[in-house]
Design a protein around this motif. Structure first.
Motif, PDB file in Angstrom:
ATOM      1  N   THR A  38      21.712  43.339  50.129  1.00  0.00           N
ATOM      2  CA  THR A  38      21.638  44.459  49.180  1.00  0.00           C
ATOM      3  C   THR A  38      22.419  44.135  47.913  1.00  0.00           C
ATOM      4  OG1 THR A  38      21.407  45.998  51.010  1.00  0.00           O
ATOM      5  CG2 THR A  38      22.108  46.925  48.900  1.00  0.00           C
ATOM      6  N   HIS A  57      42.440  45.161  34.426  1.00  0.00           N
ATOM      7  CA  HIS A  57      41.832  44.003  33.767  1.00  0.00           C
ATOM      8  C   HIS A  57      42.748  43.344  32.737  1.00  0.00           C
ATOM      9  CE1 HIS A  57      38.148  45.673  35.452  1.00  0.00           C
ATOM     10  NE2 HIS A  57      37.598  44.501  35.261  1.00  0.00           N
ATOM     11  N   PRO A  83      35.568  46.702  39.350  1.00  0.00           N
ATOM     12  CA  PRO A  83      35.301  47.400  38.080  1.00  0.00           C
ATOM     13  C   PRO A  83      34.935  48.870  38.297  1.00  0.00           C
ATOM     14  CG  PRO A  83      34.099  45.321  38.185  1.00  0.00           C
ATOM     15  CD  PRO A  83      34.670  45.557  39.550  1.00  0.00           C
ATOM     16  N   HIS A 131      24.795  52.496  32.177  1.00  0.00           N
ATOM     17  CA  HIS A 131      25.399  51.164  32.079  1.00  0.00           C
ATOM     18  C   HIS A 131      24.480  50.256  31.272  1.00  0.00           C
ATOM     19  CE1 HIS A 131      27.813  47.831  34.359  1.00  0.00           C
ATOM     20  NE2 HIS A 131      27.686  47.562  33.075  1.00  0.00           N
ATOM     21  N   ARG A 173      30.323  59.817  24.346  1.00  0.00           N
ATOM     22  CA  ARG A 173      31.638  60.418  24.556  1.00  0.00           C
ATOM     23  C   ARG A 173      31.820  61.632  23.652  1.00  0.00           C
ATOM     24  NH1 ARG A 173      35.352  59.194  28.315  1.00  0.00           N
ATOM     25  NH2 ARG A 173      35.418  56.994  27.789  1.00  0.00           N
ATOM     26  N   ARG A 177      30.933  59.269  30.095  1.00  0.00           N
ATOM     27  CA  ARG A 177      31.320  57.869  30.001  1.00  0.00           C
ATOM     28  C   ARG A 177      30.112  56.980  30.226  1.00  0.00           C
ATOM     29  NH1 ARG A 177      35.994  54.713  33.455  1.00  0.00           N
ATOM     30  NH2 ARG A 177      35.734  52.676  32.437  1.00  0.00           N
ATOM     31  N   HIS A 194      29.064  53.123  30.595  1.00  0.00           N
ATOM     32  CA  HIS A 194      29.671  51.814  30.804  1.00  0.00           C
ATOM     33  C   HIS A 194      28.944  50.775  29.953  1.00  0.00           C
ATOM     34  CE1 HIS A 194      32.344  52.997  34.076  1.00  0.00           C
ATOM     35  NE2 HIS A 194      31.369  53.787  34.485  1.00  0.00           N
ATOM     36  N   ARG A 235      36.247  39.277  26.249  1.00  0.00           N
ATOM     37  CA  ARG A 235      37.237  39.355  27.324  1.00  0.00           C
ATOM     38  C   ARG A 235      37.515  40.810  27.672  1.00  0.00           C
ATOM     39  NH1 ARG A 235      40.300  39.953  30.690  1.00  0.00           N
ATOM     40  NH2 ARG A 235      42.249  38.957  31.264  1.00  0.00           N
ATOM     41  N   ASN A 293      34.209  42.783  29.183  1.00  0.00           N
ATOM     42  CA  ASN A 293      33.532  42.174  30.331  1.00  0.00           C
ATOM     43  C   ASN A 293      34.256  42.620  31.596  1.00  0.00           C
ATOM     44  OD1 ASN A 293      32.637  40.602  32.415  1.00  0.00           O
ATOM     45  ND2 ASN A 293      32.576  38.709  31.230  1.00  0.00           N
ATOM     46  N   PRO A 294      33.655  43.536  32.364  1.00  0.00           N
ATOM     47  CA  PRO A 294      34.380  44.114  33.495  1.00  0.00           C
ATOM     48  C   PRO A 294      34.288  43.298  34.772  1.00  0.00           C
ATOM     49  CG  PRO A 294      32.232  45.122  33.363  1.00  0.00           C
ATOM     50  CD  PRO A 294      32.315  44.107  32.217  1.00  0.00           C
ATOM     51  N   PHE A 295      33.474  42.254  34.795  1.00  0.00           N
ATOM     52  CA  PHE A 295      33.138  41.618  36.069  1.00  0.00           C
ATOM     53  C   PHE A 295      34.307  40.793  36.609  1.00  0.00           C
ATOM     54  CE2 PHE A 295      29.036  42.261  33.898  1.00  0.00           C
ATOM     55  CZ  PHE A 295      28.500  43.168  34.783  1.00  0.00           C
ATOM     56  N   ALA A 345      24.637  42.824  40.115  1.00  0.00           N
ATOM     57  CA  ALA A 345      24.629  44.237  39.712  1.00  0.00           C
ATOM     58  C   ALA A 345      23.235  44.643  39.228  1.00  0.00           C
ATOM     59  CB  ALA A 345      25.677  44.489  38.630  1.00  0.00           C
ATOM     60  N   GLN A 391      21.104  45.167  42.145  1.00  0.00           N
ATOM     61  CA  GLN A 391      21.415  46.446  42.791  1.00  0.00           C
ATOM     62  C   GLN A 391      20.891  47.644  42.012  1.00  0.00           C
ATOM     63  OE1 GLN A 391      25.775  46.256  43.077  1.00  0.00           O
ATOM     64  NE2 GLN A 391      25.530  44.144  43.764  1.00  0.00           N
ATOM     65  N   ARG A 430      22.096  48.584  39.033  1.00  0.00           N
ATOM     66  CA  ARG A 430      23.211  49.264  38.361  1.00  0.00           C
ATOM     67  C   ARG A 430      23.214  49.060  36.850  1.00  0.00           C
ATOM     68  NH1 ARG A 430      26.783  50.921  42.541  1.00  0.00           N
ATOM     69  NH2 ARG A 430      26.452  49.678  44.413  1.00  0.00           N
TER      70      ARG A 430
END
Lengths: 247, 275, 275, 247
Positions: free
Chosen positions: B113, B206, B217, D22, D44, D50, D52, D59, D62-64, D74, D77, D79
Motif C-alpha cells: 500500500t 525538520h 512529515p 497537497h 490560509r 492548511r 501542504h 531544503r 521539502n518535507p520528506f 506518497a 498512496q 496523497r
C-alpha cells in the motif's frame, strides 16, 4: 572450575558461531544473546576480527535504524549468518510450532505466534534451534502447526535452515536431505538412552556420542568477567539468577 | 501558534469507528495506551487489529474489553510477563478470530500500500501452516525464473486508521519517531492517522538533518493529542522505560476474566467489558 | 581506537573493479567526488553506472574520462548548469549505452534486492517508450485483480559496489546519512559498500535516538576513507553548499572534448581521458 | 498594477491549485514552486486552511524524511493532488518527451531523461503540464519518445493524468476521452490564430476563448511581498531576475 547448566548452553552455542560475520538474536533469548557476545569477544581475542552481533532485545546491541523490517530485509540480503529459533513444539523433521497445541484453528492452548520464523528459517544460512525443555511434550513426532518447515522441496527457494538443536539434555545436528536429527553429544549426566526416552521423535546417533564439552576455565572467566555484565544490561533477571549480578 | 489539528485523546478514540481495520504498533514502537483506554471507555466494538508485527498489553486489553472481532499478527504476548491471557482465552474460546501471519509478511502487505501496488512478493513461508490458512495469499511461479520457482504474493493491506504514541510533535505538526520507521510504514498505509505525544515542542523537527531523519512529515497526520505518559505502562524509547510492576500486575490480574474486569475497574474503565 | 576497515580514497577506487555495476547517488545525496577523481586517476574502464535515480557531474565526468560502458538512470543533467555535455555527446555518438529508466523503477529494482525478492511490481509506466525499450521488464496480469489489470514487474538489481560520501562516521564504523535513506537502499542492494566521510567523530551515531535515526549500521560497510570536502564541487547537506562557480566552470569546459580534457588536466587527471 | 509574464504564469497556475490538500513541485521549477506557495498563502487567508506544499528543490519546503523514494510512494498512496510536468516535446495527445530528439536510441539531441514522469503522470490525479516555450518545436504532432503517455487504455490502472497545459501563449485543458487539448484562454497579445500558428498539433477551442485573467492587485501584492522572498531562498537567480531581490 564448575559451571552452571546455563553456562554450558552458552558455551555450546558459542562454539557454533565461530567464523560468523553477523549473528542475530531475537526477543526473549538471554542464552543465545550471551553466546553471541561470547563468540564475538573470542573472535576479537583470537584474531582481532570483528563479529557483528545484533540483539533485538537490547538498545545498545540493536544496530538497526530502518525499523523492525530491517532485520528481515538484512536476512533476505544474506547478511545474517546465524539466527536462533525455538518452538512450543519441534518435531523430528525440524518443523517448528510457535502457535499452539490442538487442532488449528481450534486450539486447546494458544501461544504467542510465529514471529518472523517463516522467513528467517529459509533466509538465514544457519539456524540454531534452541529449546531448554527437552521432553516428549516439546520434542514431538509431528507438530500441531507448522510455523516454519524444517525442509522444503528442491524447487522452493531456501538459502538455509536448521543446523543444530540444542536442549538441556544434548546437542543434535540436522541432515536436511534425510530430514532427520542426529544426536552429537549429551550433557553431563545424560546418555543416548535417557535422551531417547525424553524425545518424542526418532533420531540418528553420531558414530561416537560424547559428552558435550564443558567450557574451559579461560572461557568461563571471559563469560563471567566481561560478558555477564553486558547481559545484565538487557536481561537483568537472567543475569541476577545465573551470575548474581545486577545491571 | 499550532499549525495542526489538535484533538483530545477521547476525540481520537471517537474518530476510530467501530469495525475499523486499525493499525497496532509493536511494544518497542510507541504503544498508544492512553488512546487504547479511551477506545475501551467509549466501548469500541468490532475492531479488526492489524499488528506491525505484534502486540502486547494493548491488543490483550482491547480483546479482554470486547472491542475486537479479529486480529492479524505475528505474535500476541506479554513478553517477559508471559502469555497474553485475554488473547489466548478469546482465541481458545473462538470469540476472536486470529489471522496468523509472520513479521515480514505484515511489513510487506503494508509496504505494498505504501508503494501503491496491489501486491508484494515474499520469500520463505511456503510449506508453513501460516500459508496453508491464508486463502488471501497466492503462490505464483516467478516470471523471471528459468526453472520452477514458486514464490508467495501478498495483497496490499490498507488500514482504515492507525494511532500511535510518540515523544513529541512540533508546532507545524511534524512528529518525531526516531528509528521507529515501522511507524512510518503504518502511517503510509493508513487512511486516517492519529498521534498522541508527550508534548509539543517549539523547535521544528525538520530544522536539522539529525532531527529530520527521525521525523514523520505533518502532511500524513489527521490529528494530534497531547497525552503525557501516553504509552504507560509500556515504555517510550529514550523517554521512559516500561513500568514492569504495572505490567506484572496486569499479567497476574488478566489471567481470569474476573481479574481482568477488576483491573479495568481499577483503571476507571469498569463499564468497558464485553457487552 | 577505530573499529572499522580504514581505507584511503585510492584504495576504494582500486577495490571497485573494471566492469563493476556501480551504484551512483543523486546530487542531493552525498556525491563521492573524491572517489570519482580516484576512479578516473586509476583509469577505471567498463563501469556500468546504476543511478538512484540520477547523476550530475559524477556521471558526466566518468563518461567523459572513458570509464563507462553503460548508464542506467532517470536523468543525467547538470541541473541549473544545463545539460550534461559529456553524457549527451557520448549517447549521441553511441559510445555509451543509456538504459532509460524512471525514478520509482530505479528505487524498486534495488528495493527488490533489499527485501531478497526476485522482482517488485510498479504502477504506471505501461505505454511509455521506457517500457518499450526494456526487454528485462515484464508485464503480467495482476493475480489479485478481477478484471484485466496489467502491471509491470521489475527484476531485482544487485550492485557489485556502491560508494558515497557522508558527513561523518563514528569509531565503530556507523555512518551518518541523515534523511538520505536512498543511500541505505543503495547499500542494502550492494555486494560491497565503500564510504568516504568528512571526518570520524568520537560520539557513537547510535548513542541517541535522533542521531541513530540518521544512521547506517556498520555491519553493511566494507571500508571507510576520510576525504575532506569529498563531495566538492557538489554540496553536502548541512555541511557545505555546492560550489556553483566550479560547477559552472565545469559545465562550460565540458561542452567540448578538448575543453573537458583541459579541465581534467587542471585537476591533475590529465592522463585519465579515454584510451 | 502591471505584472511580468512570469507573474501571469504564477497566477494562472495558482488558480488551478485552489482546493488541493497537497501540491508537489519537482526540480528546476521556480514558476510552479511560486504558484504553489501563492495558492498555499491564499488558502490560509481565505479560510485558515492548511495546504501542504512540497518543493523538492528546497531544503525548507521539502518535507520528506524517507529519502528520494518517498515522493513517489506518497503519489502511489494518492496523497499528492497536483504535480507539474514539462517536456522537451509535448504532443497533441499529451504524451511528453523528456529524453531527446531523433530516432531513439539513435538520438540527434539527448536531453536529461524521464525523471519520475512515467509514474507521476499515472498516479497523481491532476498533472499540470507547464512549458514556457510555445513553438512548433516544443508542441509537436508526435513526440519522438514517450517518457509518459497522456492517455492509457481503460484496463490500465491510472488514477490521474494531464488536466491542463500552460505555456507563454495560453492555457489549454485536456479531454482524456478524446485525447485532445482545448484552448481555454490566450495571454494578452495572443489570439487563437497566433496560438495555432505556434502549435505543432491540432486542438479544440473553448466556446469562448477569453484572455487569461491578469493577477489582481491584491494577489500581486501577496506574491511580491510574501512569496517572492521565500522563492528567493531556493531559486535565487529566478527571484533576482523577476523581482530584483536577493535571498
Amino acid at each position: 572450575m564448575t559451571h552452571s547448566p546455563e553456562e554450558l548452553l552458552i558455551s555450546t552455542l558459542a562454539d557454533m558461531l565461530a567464523g560468523d560475520r553477523h549473528v542475530a538474536v531475537g526477543a526473549a533469548s538471554p542464552i543465545p544473546g550471551a553466546a553471541a557476545l561470547l563468540a564475538q569477544a573470542e573472535a576479537r581475542i583470537a584474531s582481532g576480527r570483528r563479529m557483528h552481533v545484533s540483539i533485538l532485545h537490547s538498545r545498545r546491541h540493536n544496530p538497526f535504524t530502518e525499523g523492525a523490517r530491517e532485520l528481515f530485509d538484512a536476512a533476505g540480503q544474506g547478511r545474517i549468518d546465524t539466527f536462533f529459533l525455538g518452538g512450543v513444539q519441534i518435531d523430528g523433521q525440524a518443523n517448528i510450532n510457535l502457535v499452539g497445541i490442538g487442532d488449528y484453528p481450534h486450539l486447546k492452548k494458544r501461544f504467542p505466534g510465529s514471529f518472523g520464523s517463516a522467513l528467517m528459517y529459509f533466509a538465514v544460512p544457519r539456524v540454531i534451534l534452541f529449546r531448554e525443555e527437552h521432553s516428549p511434550r516439546t520434542l514431538v513426532g509431528k507438530v500441531d502447526f507448522v510455523s516454519a518447515p524444517g525442509t522444503s522441496p528442491p524447487e522452493v527457494w531456501r538459502r538455509g535452515g536448521p543446523k543444530a538443536l540444542v536442549t538441556n539434555r544434548g546437542v543434535f545436528s540436522f541432515d536436511p536431505a534425510a530430514a532427520r536429527f542426529r544426536l552429537e553429544s549429551v550433557h553431563n549426566g545424560e546418555t543416548p538412552a535417557t535422551v531417547a526416552a525424553a524425545t518424542g521423535f526418532d533420531f540418528d546417533l553420531a558414530p561416537r556420542v560424547g559428552e558435550t564439552p564443558a567450557p574451559s576455565p579461560r572461557r568461563l572467566a571471559l563469560l563471567r568477567g566481561e560478558i555477564a555484565p553486558k547481559v545484565a544490561q538487557f536481561y537483568p533477571q537472567f543475569a541476577a539468577r545465573v551470575w548474581a549480578i545486577a545491571a | 501558534m499550532d499549525d495542526f489539528n489538535r484533538m483530545t485523546v477521547d476525540e481520537i478514540a471517537a474518530a476510530i469507528p467501530d469495525g475499523a481495520l486499525l493499525g497496532v504498533p509493536a511494544d518497542y514502537s510507541g504503544v498508544p495506551m492512553a488512546a487504547t483506554r479511551a477506545l475501551i471507555a467509549r466501548k469500541a466494538r468490532g475492531l479488526r487489529l492489524y499488528c506491525l508485527p505484534l502486540t502486547t498489553i494493548q491488543g490483550d486489553m482491547l480483546i479482554g474489553a470486547g472491542c475486537v472481532d479479529s486480529i492479524e499478527a505475528a505474535a500476541v504476548t506479554l513478553g517477559e510477563h508471559g502469555l497474553a491471557p485475554r488473547f489466548s482465552a478469546a482465541v481458545e474460546a473462538g470469540s476472536v478470530t486470529m489471522r496468523d501471519s509472520t513479521c515480514p509478511a505484515l511489513h510487506s502487505q503494508l509496504q505494498a500500500t505504501e508503494k501503491g501496488v496491489p501486491f508484494m512478493p515474499l520469500r520463505g513461508i511456503i510449506g508453513s501452516d501460516i500459508a496453508a490458512h491464508r486463502p488471501d495469499w497466492r503462490v505464483i511461479e516467478n516470471p523471471f525464473g528459468n526453472a520452477l520457482d514458486p514464490i508467495l504474493l501478498l495483497p496490499a493491506v490498507k488500514l482504515d486508521a492507525v494511532v500511535f504514541h510518540a515523544p513529541h510533535a512540533d508546532r507545524n505538526g511534524n512528529i518525531f519517531i526516531g528509528r521507529r520507521r515501522e511507524l512510518a510504514t503504518l502511517v503510509h498505509a493508513a487512511e486516517k492517522v492519529y498521534v498522541t505525544v508527550e508534548k509539543i515542542v517549539d523547535e521544528d523537527v525538520h530544522a536539522s538533518e539529525a532531527s529530520a531523519a527521525g521525523g514523520l512529515p505533518a502532511f500524513y497526520v489527521d490529528g494530534i493529542a497531547v497525552a503525557e505518559n501516553g504509552a504507560w505502562p509500556c515504555g517510550l524509547t529514550d523517554v521512559y522505560p516500561p513500568d514492569d510492576t504495572a505490567l506484572a500486575a496486569y499479567a497476574a490480574a488478566a489471567r481470569t476474566e474476573a481479574g481482568f474486569a477488576r483491573w479495568l475497574a481499577d483503571q476507571g474503565l469498569g463499564a468497558g467489558n464485553a457487552a
